[in-house]
Design an enzyme around this catalytic site. Structure first.
Site, PDB file in Angstrom:
ATOM      1  N   CYS A   1     -25.813   8.664   6.363  1.00  0.00           N
ATOM      2  CA  CYS A   1     -26.621   8.365   5.178  1.00  0.00           C
ATOM      3  C   CYS A   1     -27.566   9.503   4.808  1.00  0.00           C
ATOM      4  O   CYS A   1     -27.972   9.617   3.650  1.00  0.00           O
ATOM      5  CB  CYS A   1     -27.425   7.083   5.408  1.00  0.00           C
ATOM      6  SG  CYS A   1     -26.383   5.633   5.738  1.00  0.00           S
TER       7      CYS A   1
ATOM      8  N   CYS B   1     -18.826   8.220   5.308  1.00  0.00           N
ATOM      9  CA  CYS B   1     -19.148   6.821   5.600  1.00  0.00           C
ATOM     10  C   CYS B   1     -18.038   6.207   6.435  1.00  0.00           C
ATOM     11  O   CYS B   1     -17.305   5.338   5.983  1.00  0.00           O
ATOM     12  CB  CYS B   1     -19.337   6.040   4.293  1.00  0.00           C
ATOM     13  SG  CYS B   1     -19.995   4.376   4.516  1.00  0.00           S
TER      14      CYS B   1
ATOM     15  N   LYS C   1       0.834  -1.208   0.000  1.00  0.00           N
ATOM     16  CA  LYS C   1       0.000   0.000   0.000  1.00  0.00           C
ATOM     17  C   LYS C   1       0.864   1.252   0.000  1.00  0.00           C
ATOM     18  O   LYS C   1       0.698   2.149  -0.841  1.00  0.00           O
ATOM     19  CB  LYS C   1      -0.916   0.019   1.225  1.00  0.00           C
ATOM     20  CG  LYS C   1      -1.827   1.246   1.278  1.00  0.00           C
ATOM     21  CD  LYS C   1      -2.333   1.542   2.673  1.00  0.00           C
ATOM     22  CE  LYS C   1      -1.297   2.308   3.471  1.00  0.00           C
ATOM     23  NZ  LYS C   1      -1.813   2.796   4.775  1.00  0.00           N
TER      24      LYS C   1
ATOM     25  N   CYS D   1     -26.512   2.130  -2.493  1.00  0.00           N
ATOM     26  CA  CYS D   1     -25.807   1.484  -1.382  1.00  0.00           C
ATOM     27  C   CYS D   1     -26.772   0.597  -0.610  1.00  0.00           C
ATOM     28  O   CYS D   1     -27.870   1.023  -0.252  1.00  0.00           O
ATOM     29  CB  CYS D   1     -25.195   2.543  -0.462  1.00  0.00           C
ATOM     30  SG  CYS D   1     -24.292   1.845   0.943  1.00  0.00           S
TER      31      CYS D   1
ATOM     32  N   CYS E   1     -25.772  11.526   2.267  1.00  0.00           N
ATOM     33  CA  CYS E   1     -25.067  10.734   1.263  1.00  0.00           C
ATOM     34  C   CYS E   1     -26.025  10.412   0.117  1.00  0.00           C
ATOM     35  O   CYS E   1     -27.045   9.747   0.310  1.00  0.00           O
ATOM     36  CB  CYS E   1     -24.530   9.442   1.876  1.00  0.00           C
ATOM     37  SG  CYS E   1     -23.704   8.367   0.677  1.00  0.00           S
TER      38      CYS E   1
END
Length: 376
Positions: free
Chosen positions: A328, A321, A252, A339, A331
Site C-alpha cells: 500500500c 496487491c 477463462k 481502496c 499504491c
C-alpha cells in the site's frame, strides 16, 4: 479522505544497453525468476561461507539482468497502436477510461481506480507482461503471432492449459523446455500439434512436471490435440462453445484464447487475481465463484476493455496487491482513498532504504512506483 505522506527520495536505475532477446533463454538456465525469496531473519543466523555469499550475489545479479533483458525484448517487439501510449518499461498498452465509458449503474469510483492501476502498471515489469500466456509465444519466438498466427494460437492454447494453479515463471520454464525438446526431436517449430501428437503422455508429463497438476494436464493436452486434429483441421476453433469442449479448457481460458488468438471478444477471462480485486474494490458482489464475477463484470464494464482487463489486473495482483502481502505504501489507490483494504501501517512515515530494497526484490521491481507516490 486522501492521505498525504512524504516519500523519501529514491533514485531510478537507468536502462542498461540492450542485449539480444535470445539471451533471455540463457538467463533462465542461470536463475528462475520469481523463486528468489526474501528470507525472514531467524533468531540464530547461520554463518555463510564465502562460496555461498558469492553464489547468492551471482543469482541476484542474474535475476536483475534477466528482468532487464526481458524489458529490452518487450521494447523491441511492441508497436504503437490506436494512439494509446506504449509503456517503455513493459511494452503494455492499456487504455484509460474516458467519459464515453461511463454509464448509470456502474460501481462507484471504478473509473478512477482503473485509471490509477493503468498508470501504476505502466511503471513496472510484471511476470504476465512477458511470461503471461498471451505474451509467452512471442517472447520465446519473437513476433510469432505475426509470422505464424496459426502456430501462435496453438502455443497460446498450450500455455493456457499449463497455467492453472501455476505461476507464470514456472509455466514459462515448462514451455521453454518443451520447445527445446521438440526441436531436438526434429520439429523446427518446437511446440506444435505435430510434436505433441508424436509424443507419449509420459514424455509430455516429464517436460511439464514442475507445473501444478502436471499428470492431468499432460493427459488433457494429448486429448485436446487429437480433438483439434480430428474436428478442426489442427487449428483452434473460433467459438467459445467449441473451445470449452477441449479437455481442461474452461471459460477463462476459452475467452482469452479467442481474444488473443482470433480477435474474438466473447467475454472476460477471470482468474484468481481479477476475482479477488474486483470484490475488494466493490466492483462485484462477494462470491466464491469466478464465473459469477465474470458475468457481473461483463454487465457493466465497457466491452472495449474486456481483453485488456485480464493482463492489467493480473499484473497488478501479482505484484502491487498480491494475496500474500500488499504494498500500500507504493499504491496510489491507498493514498487517494480509493481502496478500503489499506494496510495503514505501511503508510506511516517515509519509505526507507531498507523498504526500497525489499520493493526491488519482489516478483516485480516496485521501486519505480515511488515516483508515482511523489505525485499524489
Amino acid at each position: 479522505m486522501p492521505i498525504k505522506r512524504v516519500v523519501a527520495k529514491a533514485g531510478v536505475e537507468k536502462l542498461v544497453k540492450r542485449r539480444r532477446s535470445s539471451r533471455i533463454i540463457a538467463k533462465l538456465e542461470v536463475t528462475r525468476v520469481g523463486e528468489v525469496k526474501i528470507e525472514s531473519h531467524p533468531s540464530t543466523v547461520k554463518e555463510e561461507t564465502p562460496d555461498e555469499v558469492i553464489q547468492e550475489v551471482v543469482k541476484e545479479e542474474a535475476k536483475k539482468e534477466f528482468k532487464q533483458e526481458v524489458r529490452n525484448h518487450v521494447q523491441e517487439t511492441v508497436e504503437i497502436v490506436s494512439g494509446d501510449t506504449i509503456s517503455p518499461i513493459n511494452g503494455t498498452c492499456f487504455s484509460t477510461v474516458t467519459d464515453d465509458d461511463l454509464a448509470e449503474g456502474q460501481p462507484k469510483n471504478w473509473s478512477a481506480i482503473y485509471n490509477e492501476v493503468v498508470k501504476m502498471r505502466g511503471k513496472i515489469l510484471t511476470p504476465v507482461d512477458s511470461m503471461g500466456c498471451e505474451k509467452m509465444p512471442d517472447t520465446l519466438s519473437p513476433k510469432l503471432s505475426e509470422r505464424q498466427p496459426r502456430l501462435y494460437r496453438f502455443q497460446l492454447l498450450i500455455s493456457l492449459m499449463l497455467s492453472s494453479q501455476t505461476k507464470d515463471e514456472i509455466n514459462y520454464e515448462a514451455t521453454q523446455r518443451m520447445k527445446e525438446y521438440f526441436i531436438s526431436k526434429g520439429f523446427p517449430d518446437g511446440v506444435c500439434i505435430e510434436a505433441i501428437r508424436a509424443s507419449t503422455e509420459t514424455e509430455i508429463d516429464g517436460l511439464i512436471q514442475r507445473v501444478g497438476f502436471h499428470r492431468r494436464k499432460a493427459m488433457y493436452i494429448k486429448r485436446a490435440c487429437e480433438i483439434l486434429a480430428e474436428k478442426h483441421n489442427g487449428d483452434i476453433p473460433k467459438s467459445i462453445e467449441e473451445v470449452v469442449e477441449l479437455p481442461g479448457v474452461g471459460p477463462k481460458m476459452g475467452h482469452l484464447l479467442l481474444q488473443f488468438g482470433w480477435g474474438v471478444n466473447s467475454g472476460i477471462g477471470v482468474d484468481v487475481h481479477i476475482h479477488r480485486l474486483a470484490q475488494k474494490w466493490g466492483w462485484v458482489k462477494k462470491t466464491d465463484k469466478p464465473e459469477v464475477t465474470r458475468l457481473e463484470l461483463e454487465s457493466w464494464l465497457p466491452r472495449r476493455l474486456w481483453a485488456q482487463v485480464n493482463p492489467l489486473l493480473v499484473g497488478f495482483g501479482q505484484t502491487v496487491c498480491n494475496s500474500q502481502g500488499s504494498n500500500c505504501d507504493v499504491c496510489s489507490l491507498a493514498t487517494k482513498g480509493l481502496c478500503k483494504g489499506v494496510d495503514r501501517k505501511l503508510l506511516k512515515g517515509p519509505i526507507s532504504e531498507k523498504r526500497l530494497e525489499k520493493l526491488r526484490r519482489q516478483r516485480a521491481d516496485l521501486s519505480p512506483l515511488v515516483s508515482v507516490m511523489s505525485d499524489c
